[in-house]
Write a protein that holds these residues in place. Structure first.
Motif, mmCIF file in Angstrom:
data_model
loop_
_atom_site.group_PDB
_atom_site.id
_atom_site.type_symbol
_atom_site.label_atom_id
_atom_site.label_comp_id
_atom_site.label_asym_id
_atom_site.label_seq_id
_atom_site.Cartn_x
_atom_site.Cartn_y
_atom_site.Cartn_z
ATOM 1 N N ASN A 188 0.838 -1.202 0.000
ATOM 2 C CA ASN A 188 0.000 0.000 0.000
ATOM 3 C C ASN A 188 0.874 1.253 0.000
ATOM 4 O OD1 ASN A 188 -1.798 2.087 0.470
ATOM 5 N ND2 ASN A 188 -2.964 0.983 2.030
ATOM 6 N N LEU A 191 0.601 4.146 2.684
ATOM 7 C CA LEU A 191 1.072 3.949 4.052
ATOM 8 C C LEU A 191 2.572 4.178 4.154
ATOM 9 C CD1 LEU A 191 -0.791 0.697 5.205
ATOM 10 C CD2 LEU A 191 -1.347 3.057 5.790
ATOM 11 N N ASP A 198 -0.043 -4.562 6.896
ATOM 12 C CA ASP A 198 -1.203 -4.220 6.066
ATOM 13 C C ASP A 198 -1.369 -5.220 4.929
ATOM 14 O OD1 ASP A 198 -3.227 -2.180 4.785
ATOM 15 O OD2 ASP A 198 -1.704 -2.526 3.229
ATOM 16 N N ARG A 202 -4.566 -7.835 4.251
ATOM 17 C CA ARG A 202 -5.322 -7.831 2.992
ATOM 18 C C ARG A 202 -5.307 -9.209 2.335
ATOM 19 N NH1 ARG A 202 -3.006 -4.654 -0.761
ATOM 20 N NH2 ARG A 202 -1.253 -3.888 0.500
ATOM 21 N N MET A 243 -4.872 -1.763 13.513
ATOM 22 C CA MET A 243 -5.065 -2.518 12.286
ATOM 23 C C MET A 243 -5.674 -3.885 12.557
ATOM 24 S SD MET A 243 -1.468 -1.430 10.455
ATOM 25 C CE MET A 243 -1.744 -2.262 8.893
#
Length: 284
Positions: A188, A191, A198, A202, A243
């Motif tokens: 990402n 970020l 992350d 995902r 998160m």
């Protein structure tokens, strides 16, 4: 015997692409590169992205490339800093193998790391991402030599569910299928922190299975020059909790949420204390 892959021109393709991004890593990059060079598994390409370092990182990498012309190395020496996510995605775009291994520019691999992880990703085809155990090297402690266990075995643990509760993955130990990472959009680029966690979250949302190989094949350095984890431990622990909590609430894993809260408070403790506690509880 593994099948030899070739491109449209008939050239032999590497079985795995190693991606390495680095920013101001002059103090550690030579040790990292030498640990890659010493791998028992040799059929790889190495993609290095120097992300606009202000020190002499680029010069040190250029020296290594010049002195190791038998290795397949793609060196992208950027003039400006584009950020870690962008640098990792750039490395992925330049990778020609179906399998990717990452190593951070301040970490080390045991000599058999690639050999074991390539075998794992092929043998345990039910997993799309595989990580391994690791040692922590804190501050100026001496490097651990010959640190891989003599009895290895073939055990693999499914940690997919754990990923939603905390980050159990050391980024420098992973091997994964490139196609799946591309399908979720890679790292990402919006970020600047916890970009690897992350990505694992995902992937978990896409029902990708993540395996853990319980053998220490890597050394993770903890040092004063680290930009985030070491300098901002409270914020680091809180961001991980944020998160994971979002993922756990979405999946209604309330037991996992309680575990994440406990892990958050544990993460606030100093690194040395956590390592001492592990030794007391687990003998390691």
């Amino acid at each position: 015997m593994s099948k030899i892959l070739r491109d449209k021109r008939g050239y032999k393709l590497p079985e795995i692409s190693i991606i390495l991004t680095i920013f101001n890593g002059a103090n550690t990059i030579r040790d990292t590169l030498n640990s890659i060079k010493s791998q028992t598994f040799k059929n790889y390409e190495l993609i290095i992205v120097n992300d606009g370092s202000k020190d002499n990182t680029g010069e040190l990498v250029e020296q290594f490339v010049e002195n190791n012309k038998m290795m397949t190395i793609k060196f992208l020496n950027l003039n400006q800093n584009i950020g870690r996510s962008n640098a990792l995605n750039l490395a992925l775009k330049n990778a020609s193998s179906d399998f990717i291994a990452n190593i951070d520019g301040d970490d080390l691999w045991s000599k058999r790391h690639l050999e074991l992880q390539v075998n794992n990703i092929k043998t345990h085809s039910e997993f799309d991402v595989i990580c391994s155990d690791y040692y922590l090297l804190i501050g100026n402690e001496k490097t651990i030599n010959n640190f891989i266990q003599s009895e290895i075995g073939d055990r693999m643990i499914d940690i997919t569910k754990k990923v939603g509760r905390f980050n159990p993955i050391n980024h420098s130990t992973v091997i994964f299928k490139k196609l799946l990472i591309e399908k979720v959009g890679g790292y990402n680029e919006d970020l600047k922190k916890l970009i690897d966690y992350d990505l694992w979250l995902r992937l978990k949302q896409q029902n990708v299975k993540i395996g853990f190989f319980p053998v220490k094949t890597c050394i993770k350095r903890i040092h004063k020059n680290q930009n985030y984890e070491n300098k901002n431990p409270v914020d680091y622990a809180y961001k991980i909790f944020q998160m994971s909590a979002k993922s756990l609430i979405n999946t209604r894993d309330y037991i996992g949420f309680f575990f994440a809260v406990s892990k958050f408070f544990y993460g606030l403790a100093p690194q040395h204390f956590r390592q001492s506690l592990k030794k007391v509880l687990y003998g390691k």
